[in-house]
Design a protein around this motif. Structure first.
Motif, PDB file in Angstrom:
ATOM      1  N   LEU A  28     -13.454 -17.839 -19.256  1.00 51.78           N
ATOM      2  CA  LEU A  28     -14.130 -18.091 -17.988  1.00 51.78           C
ATOM      3  C   LEU A  28     -13.291 -19.022 -17.114  1.00 51.78           C
ATOM      4  CD1 LEU A  28     -16.660 -17.859 -16.196  1.00 51.78           C
ATOM      5  CD2 LEU A  28     -17.672 -19.702 -17.563  1.00 51.78           C
ATOM      6  N   SER A  29     -12.722 -20.039 -17.723  1.00 49.43           N
ATOM      7  CA  SER A  29     -11.885 -20.994 -16.986  1.00 49.43           C
ATOM      8  C   SER A  29     -10.661 -20.325 -16.376  1.00 49.43           C
ATOM      9  CB  SER A  29     -11.428 -22.124 -17.909  1.00 49.43           C
ATOM     10  OG  SER A  29     -12.531 -22.835 -18.402  1.00 49.43           O
ATOM     11  N   GLU A  30     -10.097 -19.365 -17.090  1.00 46.90           N
ATOM     12  CA  GLU A  30      -8.904 -18.664 -16.585  1.00 46.90           C
ATOM     13  C   GLU A  30      -9.167 -17.989 -15.242  1.00 46.90           C
ATOM     14  OE1 GLU A  30      -7.756 -15.927 -19.644  1.00 46.90           O
ATOM     15  OE2 GLU A  30      -6.720 -17.473 -20.803  1.00 46.90           O
ATOM     16  N   ILE A  31     -10.380 -17.526 -15.053  1.00 49.89           N
ATOM     17  CA  ILE A  31     -10.718 -16.835 -13.809  1.00 49.89           C
ATOM     18  C   ILE A  31     -10.547 -17.769 -12.612  1.00 49.89           C
ATOM     19  CG2 ILE A  31     -12.598 -15.743 -12.509  1.00 49.89           C
ATOM     20  CD1 ILE A  31     -13.655 -14.708 -15.219  1.00 49.89           C
ATOM     21  N   TRP A  90     -13.939 -13.008  -2.712  1.00 49.13           N
ATOM     22  CA  TRP A  90     -13.609 -12.329  -3.967  1.00 49.13           C
ATOM     23  C   TRP A  90     -13.855 -10.828  -3.848  1.00 49.13           C
ATOM     24  CZ3 TRP A  90     -14.443 -14.961  -9.245  1.00 49.13           C
ATOM     25  CH2 TRP A  90     -13.969 -16.273  -9.209  1.00 49.13           C
ATOM     26  N   LYS A  91     -13.010 -10.066  -4.517  1.00 48.99           N
ATOM     27  CA  LYS A  91     -13.190  -8.617  -4.606  1.00 48.99           C
ATOM     28  C   LYS A  91     -14.344  -8.343  -5.572  1.00 48.99           C
ATOM     29  CE  LYS A  91      -8.260  -7.897  -4.061  1.00 48.99           C
ATOM     30  NZ  LYS A  91      -7.029  -7.650  -4.808  1.00 48.99           N
ATOM     31  N   GLU A  92     -14.956  -7.192  -5.419  1.00 48.83           N
ATOM     32  CA  GLU A  92     -16.097  -6.830  -6.265  1.00 48.83           C
ATOM     33  C   GLU A  92     -15.719  -6.816  -7.746  1.00 48.83           C
ATOM     34  OE1 GLU A  92     -19.904  -6.256  -7.306  1.00 48.83           O
ATOM     35  OE2 GLU A  92     -19.149  -6.782  -5.322  1.00 48.83           O
ATOM     36  N   GLU A  93     -14.523  -6.317  -8.067  1.00 51.36           N
ATOM     37  CA  GLU A  93     -14.125  -6.277  -9.489  1.00 51.36           C
ATOM     38  C   GLU A  93     -13.928  -7.681 -10.068  1.00 51.36           C
ATOM     39  OE1 GLU A  93     -10.315  -5.203  -7.114  1.00 51.36           O
ATOM     40  OE2 GLU A  93     -12.392  -4.521  -7.096  1.00 51.36           O
ATOM     41  N   GLU A  94     -13.550  -8.646  -9.214  1.00 50.63           N
ATOM     42  CA  GLU A  94     -13.430 -10.040  -9.676  1.00 50.63           C
ATOM     43  C   GLU A  94     -14.811 -10.610 -10.003  1.00 50.63           C
ATOM     44  OE1 GLU A  94      -9.672 -12.164  -7.598  1.00 50.63           O
ATOM     45  OE2 GLU A  94     -11.193 -11.443  -6.180  1.00 50.63           O
ATOM     46  N   LYS A  95     -15.793 -10.279  -9.176  1.00 55.43           N
ATOM     47  CA  LYS A  95     -17.157 -10.740  -9.425  1.00 55.43           C
ATOM     48  C   LYS A  95     -17.729 -10.104 -10.688  1.00 55.43           C
ATOM     49  CE  LYS A  95     -18.364 -11.821  -4.643  1.00 55.43           C
ATOM     50  NZ  LYS A  95     -19.301 -11.564  -3.547  1.00 55.43           N
ATOM     51  N   VAL A  96     -17.429  -8.841 -10.898  1.00 57.63           N
ATOM     52  CA  VAL A  96     -17.899  -8.159 -12.106  1.00 57.63           C
ATOM     53  C   VAL A  96     -17.288  -8.821 -13.340  1.00 57.63           C
ATOM     54  CG1 VAL A  96     -17.774  -5.989 -13.410  1.00 57.63           C
ATOM     55  CG2 VAL A  96     -18.398  -5.966 -10.981  1.00 57.63           C
ATOM     56  N   HIS A  97     -15.985  -9.096 -13.282  1.00 57.41           N
ATOM     57  CA  HIS A  97     -15.303  -9.766 -14.388  1.00 57.41           C
ATOM     58  C   HIS A  97     -15.913 -11.142 -14.647  1.00 57.41           C
ATOM     59  CE1 HIS A  97     -11.474 -11.737 -16.137  1.00 57.41           C
ATOM     60  NE2 HIS A  97     -12.136 -11.153 -17.105  1.00 57.41           N
ATOM     61  N   LEU A  98     -16.184 -11.897 -13.593  1.00 54.14           N
ATOM     62  CA  LEU A  98     -16.821 -13.203 -13.722  1.00 54.14           C
ATOM     63  C   LEU A  98     -18.175 -13.061 -14.407  1.00 54.14           C
ATOM     64  CD1 LEU A  98     -17.018 -16.244 -13.172  1.00 54.14           C
ATOM     65  CD2 LEU A  98     -17.898 -15.666 -10.885  1.00 54.14           C
ATOM     66  N   GLY A  99     -18.962 -12.091 -13.991  1.00 51.20           N
ATOM     67  CA  GLY A  99     -20.267 -11.851 -14.608  1.00 51.20           C
ATOM     68  C   GLY A  99     -20.162 -11.557 -16.094  1.00 51.20           C
ATOM     69  N   GLU A 108     -17.733 -12.576 -18.157  1.00 43.37           N
ATOM     70  CA  GLU A 108     -17.348 -13.791 -18.883  1.00 43.37           C
ATOM     71  C   GLU A 108     -18.497 -14.803 -18.937  1.00 43.37           C
ATOM     72  OE1 GLU A 108     -14.864 -13.762 -20.786  1.00 43.37           O
ATOM     73  OE2 GLU A 108     -13.911 -11.984 -19.934  1.00 43.37           O
ATOM     74  N   LEU A 109     -19.234 -14.939 -17.837  1.00 44.54           N
ATOM     75  CA  LEU A 109     -20.422 -15.797 -17.862  1.00 44.54           C
ATOM     76  C   LEU A 109     -21.420 -15.295 -18.910  1.00 44.54           C
ATOM     77  CD1 LEU A 109     -20.958 -16.322 -14.024  1.00 44.54           C
ATOM     78  CD2 LEU A 109     -20.471 -18.127 -15.693  1.00 44.54           C
ATOM     79  N   SER A 110     -21.565 -13.980 -18.984  1.00 45.25           N
ATOM     80  CA  SER A 110     -22.477 -13.385 -19.965  1.00 45.25           C
ATOM     81  C   SER A 110     -22.023 -13.656 -21.389  1.00 45.25           C
ATOM     82  CB  SER A 110     -22.593 -11.875 -19.733  1.00 45.25           C
ATOM     83  OG  SER A 110     -23.147 -11.634 -18.461  1.00 45.25           O
ATOM     84  N   ASP A 111     -20.721 -13.560 -21.648  1.00 47.76           N
ATOM     85  CA  ASP A 111     -20.211 -13.872 -22.986  1.00 47.76           C
ATOM     86  C   ASP A 111     -20.574 -15.305 -23.386  1.00 47.76           C
ATOM     87  OD1 ASP A 111     -19.083 -11.369 -23.416  1.00 47.76           O
ATOM     88  OD2 ASP A 111     -17.080 -11.985 -22.750  1.00 47.76           O
ATOM     89  N   VAL A 112     -20.391 -16.238 -22.453  1.00 46.68           N
ATOM     90  CA  VAL A 112     -20.719 -17.642 -22.731  1.00 46.68           C
ATOM     91  C   VAL A 112     -22.209 -17.780 -23.023  1.00 46.68           C
ATOM     92  CG1 VAL A 112     -20.838 -19.957 -21.719  1.00 46.68           C
ATOM     93  CG2 VAL A 112     -18.758 -18.579 -21.445  1.00 46.68           C
TER      94      VAL A 112
END
Length: 183
Positions: free
Chosen positions: A50-53, A67-76, A78-82
């Motif tokens: 998550l920090s890497e993002i 942010w691009k939509e794919e960046e937001k999806v990726h963030l979601g 990683e947040l979900s994994d945490v």
């Protein structure tokens, strides 16, 4: 995981996530690997991802407008994994995460009361900092969240930076009495 959350569902409870994570682990015979230590280390790894993002983005405005939509999806993801590892860890440790979080929010409200904002005092467990307009007779210092206890500290016991000088905290005898929240 079996079953799915339908798009448009209003909310997801911690209990639902806890059950889905337990089922997921059981279906794969992974329960044997889900010790508190292993789950904590996996959680830390996910926090790293998550920090890497955010690592090279600098300050980011709320809502992530650039942010691009794919960046937001990726963030979601990683947040979900945490979140999922945290829910699983709390389950394995026998901690009701929802109740623990509500209790912590209540303790934080006691520790950092809204009525104390902008009055020239910032109270923390380890240090006191005062603005240019400190209270002349002393400061109330947070001592015990369970008992909602504060103790008056003599201002002369603070160094130039407004931090309590170690070993010079005022005693009950010096200050008179303890104060409870709301006094």
């Amino acid at each position: 995981m079996t079953g799915g959350i339908q798009e448009g569902d209003q909310s997801v409870s911690l209990d639902l996530l806890k059950q889905k994570m337990a089922d997921f682990a059981k279906e794969r015979n992974w329960e044997q690997f889900h010790s508190p230590r292993n789950l904590l280390l996996a959680l830390v790894g996910e926090v790293g991802e998550l920090s890497e993002i955010f690592q090279w983005k600098g300050e980011v405005p709320k809502g992530l407008p650039d942010w691009k939509e794919e960046e937001k999806v990726h963030l979601g993801e990683e947040l979900s994994d945490v979140l999922l590892y945290l829910v699983r860890l709390s389950d394995i440790c026998g901690i009701d995460l929802g109740k623990a979080a509500l209790r912590k929010a209540e303790l934080n409200a006691i520790k950092y009361p809204a009525s104390k904002k902008n009055n020239g005092i910032s109270i923390t467990e380890s240090a006191i900092s005062i603005s240019t307009n400190p209270l002349p007779t002393g400061l109330l210092v947070f001592k015990d969240a369970e008992k909602r206890l504060y103790e008056r500290i003599n201002v002369s016991k603070l160094d130039a930076a407004g931090v309590v000088v170690p070993g010079t905290e005022a005693s009950e005898e010096e200050t008179g009495k303890h104060h409870t929240a709301g006094e």
